[in-house]
Design an enzyme around this catalytic site. Structure first.
Site, PDB file in Angstrom:
ATOM      1  N   GLY A  71      41.898  41.259  43.756  1.00 54.97           N
ATOM      2  CA  GLY A  71      40.835  41.696  44.657  1.00 54.97           C
ATOM      3  C   GLY A  71      41.276  41.698  46.116  1.00 54.97           C
ATOM      4  O   GLY A  71      40.922  42.600  46.885  1.00 54.97           O
ATOM      5  N   ASN A 151      29.798  36.236  46.976  1.00 56.00           N
ATOM      6  CA  ASN A 151      30.389  35.238  46.088  1.00 56.00           C
ATOM      7  C   ASN A 151      29.804  33.834  46.270  1.00 56.00           C
ATOM      8  O   ASN A 151      29.900  33.010  45.385  1.00 56.00           O
ATOM      9  CB  ASN A 151      31.913  35.186  46.281  1.00 56.00           C
ATOM     10  CG  ASN A 151      32.319  35.197  47.740  1.00 56.00           C
ATOM     11  OD1 ASN A 151      31.933  36.083  48.500  1.00 56.00           O
ATOM     12  ND2 ASN A 151      33.069  34.194  48.143  1.00 56.00           N
ATOM     13  N   GLN A 179      32.554  40.328  42.683  1.00 59.99           N
ATOM     14  CA  GLN A 179      31.567  39.449  42.036  1.00 59.99           C
ATOM     15  C   GLN A 179      30.532  40.218  41.233  1.00 59.99           C
ATOM     16  O   GLN A 179      29.909  39.664  40.330  1.00 59.99           O
ATOM     17  CB  GLN A 179      30.853  38.587  43.079  1.00 59.99           C
ATOM     18  CG  GLN A 179      31.733  37.523  43.715  1.00 59.99           C
ATOM     19  CD  GLN A 179      32.121  36.401  42.772  1.00 59.99           C
ATOM     20  OE1 GLN A 179      31.425  36.105  41.798  1.00 59.99           O
ATOM     21  NE2 GLN A 179      33.251  35.764  43.043  1.00 59.99           N
ATOM     22  N   SER A 199      38.525  42.631  40.496  1.00 55.73           N
ATOM     23  CA  SER A 199      39.554  41.654  40.146  1.00 55.73           C
ATOM     24  C   SER A 199      39.337  41.171  38.721  1.00 55.73           C
ATOM     25  O   SER A 199      38.202  40.940  38.307  1.00 55.73           O
ATOM     26  CB  SER A 199      39.467  40.480  41.121  1.00 55.73           C
ATOM     27  OG  SER A 199      40.382  39.474  40.754  1.00 55.73           O
ATOM     28  N   HIS A 201      40.355  38.252  37.191  1.00 54.47           N
ATOM     29  CA  HIS A 201      40.134  36.834  36.852  1.00 54.47           C
ATOM     30  C   HIS A 201      38.708  36.361  37.093  1.00 54.47           C
ATOM     31  O   HIS A 201      38.357  35.253  36.707  1.00 54.47           O
ATOM     32  CB  HIS A 201      41.150  35.935  37.566  1.00 54.47           C
ATOM     33  CG  HIS A 201      40.898  35.670  39.007  1.00 54.47           C
ATOM     34  ND1 HIS A 201      40.322  34.511  39.458  1.00 54.47           N
ATOM     35  CD2 HIS A 201      41.151  36.403  40.117  1.00 54.47           C
ATOM     36  CE1 HIS A 201      40.249  34.535  40.778  1.00 54.47           C
ATOM     37  NE2 HIS A 201      40.741  35.685  41.206  1.00 54.47           N
ATOM     38  N   THR A 237      56.840  47.730  39.761  1.00 56.14           N
ATOM     39  CA  THR A 237      56.725  47.841  38.307  1.00 56.14           C
ATOM     40  C   THR A 237      55.391  47.267  37.868  1.00 56.14           C
ATOM     41  O   THR A 237      55.005  46.170  38.292  1.00 56.14           O
ATOM     42  CB  THR A 237      57.900  47.101  37.633  1.00 56.14           C
ATOM     43  OG1 THR A 237      59.105  47.703  38.094  1.00 56.14           O
ATOM     44  CG2 THR A 237      57.809  47.183  36.113  1.00 56.14           C
ATOM     45  N   CYS A 325      38.079  29.219  48.878  1.00 59.78           N
ATOM     46  CA  CYS A 325      39.038  29.365  49.972  1.00 59.78           C
ATOM     47  C   CYS A 325      38.696  28.443  51.128  1.00 59.78           C
ATOM     48  O   CYS A 325      39.561  28.048  51.885  1.00 59.78           O
ATOM     49  CB  CYS A 325      39.057  30.804  50.477  1.00 59.78           C
ATOM     50  SG  CYS A 325      38.795  32.005  49.199  1.00 59.78           S
TER      51      CYS A 325
HETATM   52  C1  LIG Z   1      37.547  36.349  44.382  1.00 58.05           C
HETATM   53  C2  LIG Z   1      37.122  37.379  45.348  1.00 58.05           C
HETATM   54  C3  LIG Z   1      38.048  38.211  46.008  1.00 58.05           C
HETATM   55  C4  LIG Z   1      39.531  38.029  45.857  1.00 58.05           C
HETATM   56  O1  LIG Z   1      40.009  38.405  44.595  1.00 58.05           O
HETATM   57  P1  LIG Z   1      41.435  37.842  44.107  1.00 58.05           P
HETATM   58  O2  LIG Z   1      41.703  38.596  42.845  1.00 58.05           O
HETATM   59  O3  LIG Z   1      41.264  36.370  43.888  1.00 58.05           O
HETATM   60  O4  LIG Z   1      42.428  38.158  45.181  1.00 58.05           O
HETATM   61  C5  LIG Z   1      37.575  39.177  46.864  1.00 58.05           C
HETATM   62  N1  LIG Z   1      36.260  39.345  47.057  1.00 58.05           N
HETATM   63  C6  LIG Z   1      35.337  38.583  46.448  1.00 58.05           C
HETATM   64  C7  LIG Z   1      33.890  38.846  46.689  1.00 58.05           C
HETATM   65  C8  LIG Z   1      35.732  37.573  45.575  1.00 58.05           C
HETATM   66  O5  LIG Z   1      34.815  36.806  44.991  1.00 58.05           O
END
Ligand SMILES: *Cc1c(COP(=O)(O)O)cnc(C)c1O
Length: 392
Positions: A71, A151, A179, A199, A201, A237, A325
């Site tokens: 993300g 988030n 999110q 993203s 994860h 890659t 963070c």
């Molecule tokens: C987690 C998050 C990101 C960052 O994504 P990553 O894959 O961890 O770099 C960006 N924006 C929001 C709103 C998030 O919750």
């Protein structure tokens, strides 16, 4: 003691089906998708299939999906890439005060490079109004970037309305939907979204992989230079297992969607109502209705969020005091401050974010433990004692 994981906005466990889909691409099918021989073509096909899965979920075309390392990279690319590609049209960007740091810190970087950024205020529920966006548009505005859902507090923004405004003014519209994925149905064409970050994860996929949707016809400068991967726009890659995992995760995130959201909402509401009822001097942060189905964020007066987290952790409960963070730093969350919550109250906030595996028993456990933990903490607080004496 069983561990209870209630920090799904920070990250989520990879689903078994997702891992199973990824595994063949580590040892058996390890080829480089750019190679021409047959054993590598399997990998190219796997990446193309994942691209289809992501595109289908967003209502986009497969050739509008570009895989990234997550993300944060998607957010950086959207902002820096559009700012650079359209600099002859203007240098003004509109965003909000409650964006993720991947947006805010990128905007600060762009300000140093000569761009002008408007950081919109939010209301006390954390909502960005379409009117505020429209009022901020200027002659030289080239980009609007507003997050789909926050988030920390889970507030869902009126993205379709903002998309309409952006379109009417011919301004490019980006949304960080990291999110919102899996919790809100998204259609980039219907909603006039030009760029969208996601993203893996955060939706039970692997870490270190994400995507940026870029509407066909948009110009964008490259962020990563190198080989010709991702149709020349994002070198490197391909992370084949990760991309396959993202494709599978996104597909599963919208399977049995209504039932999943219903279940989460019931658990969320039980936790919100229970906490507000059982613990005096608490309030809900964020919007009560326009809220992600998995987000609970409450302000608890006369306690320190970080200490509350530690005590919950000792009881086997993993939660968060804001965004992952910022935890570890003593600054209160920029999101809570933007809602107008004073420093000392922002410190005493706690976020629980639910996931598909959470059960009603787990929510009951938290509701049983929280009141006594808070009471113990307050019994040691001179501020609370003063407050009680004054209100006798
Ligand atoms: C987690 C998050 C990101 C960052 O994504 P990553 O894959 O961890 O770099 C960006 N924006 C929001 C709103 C998030 O919750």
């Amino acid at each position: 003691m069983n561990k209870i994981y209630l920090d799904n906005a920070a990250t989520t466990p990879v689903k078994k089906e997702v891992l199973d889909a990824m595994l063949p691409y580590f040892m058996e099918s390890f080829g480089n998708p750019s190679s021409v021989y047959q054993i590598a073509q399997i990998n190219k096909k796997a990446v193309d299939e994942a691209r289809e899965q992501v595109a289908k979920t967003l209502g986009a075309n497969a050739n509008e999906i570009f895989f990234t390392s997550g993300g944060s990279e998607a957010d950086n690319w959207a902002l820096k890439g559009i700012a650079e590609a359209y600099k002859d049209k203007g240098n003004h960007i509109i965003t909000s005060k409650i964006e993720h740091h991947a947006i805010l810190h990128t905007c600060e970087y762009l300000e140093k490079k000569g761009y002008e950024v408007t950081y919109l205020d939010v209301d006390e529920k954390g909502m960005i109004t379409p009117e505020a966006v429209e009022a901020a548009i200027k002659e030289n505005t080239i980009l609007i970037s507003i997050m789909y859902a926050n988030n920390e507090i889970g507030t869902i923004n009126p993205i379709s309305e903002i998309g309409k405004i952006a379109k009417a003014h011919h301004i490019i519209f980006h949304t960080d939907a990291v999110q919102a994925m899996g919790q809100v149905r998204i259609d980039v064409k219907e909603q006039n979204i030009d760029l969208l970050s996601l993203s893996a994860h955060k939706i039970n996929g692997p870490k270190g992989v994400g995507a940026l949707y870029i509407r066909r016809g948009l110009k964008i400068a490259n962020l990563i230079h190198g080989g010709g991967q991702e149709r020349g726009r994002r070198a490197g890659t391909e992370n084949v297992p990760g991309i396959v995992g993202l494709g599978k995760a996104i597909e599963l995130a919208y399977e049995d969607f209504d039932a999943k959201i219903e279940k989460l909402t019931v658990l969320r509401d039980k936790l919100i109502d229970g906490l507000l009822e059982k613990i005096p001097y608490t309030r809900l942060n964020g919007h009560r209705i326009q809220r992600l189905a998995n987000n609970v964020n409450v302000g608890v007066e006369f306690v320190e969020g970080e200490s509350l987290l530690l005590l919950l952790d000792m009881n086997g409960v993993a939660a968060s005091s804001g965004s992952a963070c910022t935890s570890g730093s003593l600054d209160p969350s920029h999101v809570l401050l933007a809602l107008g919550i004073p420093h000392e109250k922002a410190h005493g906030s706690i976020r629980f974010t639910l996931g598909g595996m959470n059960t009603e028993e787990e929510i009951d456990f938290v509701l049983e433990k929280m009141p006594s933990i808070v009471e113990r903490m307050r019994s040691m607080s001179p501020l609370y004692e003063d407050f009680l004496n004054k209100n006798k």
